[in-house]
Write an enzyme that holds these catalytic residues in place. Structure first.
Site, PDB file in Angstrom:
ATOM      1  N   ARG A 120       9.063  -3.748  -1.132  1.00  0.00           N
ATOM      2  CA  ARG A 120       8.933  -2.293  -1.132  1.00  0.00           C
ATOM      3  C   ARG A 120      10.010  -1.669  -0.260  1.00  0.00           C
ATOM      4  O   ARG A 120      10.483  -2.285   0.692  1.00  0.00           O
ATOM      5  CB  ARG A 120       7.566  -1.876  -0.620  1.00  0.00           C
ATOM      6  CG  ARG A 120       7.322  -2.380   0.790  1.00  0.00           C
ATOM      7  CD  ARG A 120       5.888  -2.478   1.165  1.00  0.00           C
ATOM      8  NE  ARG A 120       5.271  -3.549   0.424  1.00  0.00           N
ATOM      9  CZ  ARG A 120       4.056  -3.993   0.632  1.00  0.00           C
ATOM     10  NH1 ARG A 120       3.310  -3.455   1.534  1.00  0.00           N
ATOM     11  NH2 ARG A 120       3.567  -4.981  -0.068  1.00  0.00           N
ATOM     12  N   ASP A 161       6.563   1.066   3.626  1.00  0.00           N
ATOM     13  CA  ASP A 161       5.110   0.965   3.659  1.00  0.00           C
ATOM     14  C   ASP A 161       4.677   1.597   4.972  1.00  0.00           C
ATOM     15  O   ASP A 161       5.298   1.344   6.013  1.00  0.00           O
ATOM     16  CB  ASP A 161       4.693  -0.507   3.603  1.00  0.00           C
ATOM     17  CG  ASP A 161       3.187  -0.684   3.525  1.00  0.00           C
ATOM     18  OD1 ASP A 161       2.540   0.063   2.772  1.00  0.00           O
ATOM     19  OD2 ASP A 161       2.661  -1.578   4.206  1.00  0.00           O
ATOM     20  N   ARG A 216       9.010   4.698  -2.914  1.00  0.00           N
ATOM     21  CA  ARG A 216       8.140   3.533  -3.073  1.00  0.00           C
ATOM     22  C   ARG A 216       7.469   3.552  -4.430  1.00  0.00           C
ATOM     23  O   ARG A 216       6.922   4.553  -4.861  1.00  0.00           O
ATOM     24  CB  ARG A 216       7.069   3.511  -1.992  1.00  0.00           C
ATOM     25  CG  ARG A 216       6.027   2.423  -2.294  1.00  0.00           C
ATOM     26  CD  ARG A 216       5.581   1.673  -1.131  1.00  0.00           C
ATOM     27  NE  ARG A 216       4.738   0.558  -1.516  1.00  0.00           N
ATOM     28  CZ  ARG A 216       3.758   0.118  -0.784  1.00  0.00           C
ATOM     29  NH1 ARG A 216       3.489   0.686   0.370  1.00  0.00           N
ATOM     30  NH2 ARG A 216       3.043  -0.911  -1.174  1.00  0.00           N
ATOM     31  N   ASP A 237       1.218   2.006   7.191  1.00  0.00           N
ATOM     32  CA  ASP A 237      -0.195   1.653   7.349  1.00  0.00           C
ATOM     33  C   ASP A 237      -0.762   2.300   8.604  1.00  0.00           C
ATOM     34  O   ASP A 237      -0.106   2.327   9.652  1.00  0.00           O
ATOM     35  CB  ASP A 237      -0.371   0.136   7.481  1.00  0.00           C
ATOM     36  CG  ASP A 237      -0.186  -0.590   6.167  1.00  0.00           C
ATOM     37  OD1 ASP A 237      -0.509  -0.016   5.117  1.00  0.00           O
ATOM     38  OD2 ASP A 237       0.283  -1.746   6.203  1.00  0.00           O
TER      39      ASP A 237
END
Length: 164
Positions: free
Chosen positions: A95, A98, A86, A100
């Protein structure tokens, strides 16, 4: 005395390269660096959110049992993103991967410019709530006091999200 486990809910996403393989590689690295993966949602394909002139994303939610703190989970998640290639360029940009932190137990965390948990926009994003409701329908949002399934059922976001 051993540190207690915390149940963390993570959301994975990506829209570049071999999207499914990137999710799988992230899952393996999360198991190595963050904790035991207890539940994995289906994969959902989602139109890009925020910056719409890019390929569709694949998203997947995970339940992870971890002995790490929320900040340690964040640091390890950022390291996993780097390991998988990334490169951070644009907010909401395309991307490879990711990761989160959506929820971290029932903790409420607000470290300015670093970490906010619960994720501050989760209740407004269908691509977060659909996979999360699949694996954690009865979990209570610590700020809203509502179950994840209730939030998901009442979301107004009309972004196209489909289960693969």
């Amino acid at each position: 005395m051993a540190l207690e486990y915390t149940i963390a809910y993570l959301l994975l996403g990506g829209n570049l390269g071999d999207r499914e393989r990137n999710l799988q590689e992230a899952i393996h690295l999360i198991e190595d660096k963050i904790g035991e993966i207890c539940t994995v949602s289906s994969v959902y394909e989602t139109a890009a959110w925020g910056k719409t002139d890019q390929p569709a994303f694949l998203n997947q939610a995970l339940t992870v049992k971890t002995r790490l703190t929320a900040l340690e989970v964040l640091e390890n998640a950022l390291e996993i993103e780097r390991l998988l290639g990334r490169i951070r360029k644009d907010k909401w940009g395309e991307r490879l991967i990711d990761i989160d932190i959506i929820l971290f137990g029932d903790e409420i965390i607000d470290i300015e410019n670093k970490l906010q948990v619960p994720h501050p926009q989760m209740q407004n994003r269908r691509f977060v709530m659909m996979p999360l409701a699949e694996i954690a329908p009865n979990v209570i949002h610590p700020l809203l006091g509502k179950t994840i399934s209730s939030i998901e059922e009442n979301i107004t976001d009309n972004l196209n999200v489909k289960k693969l």
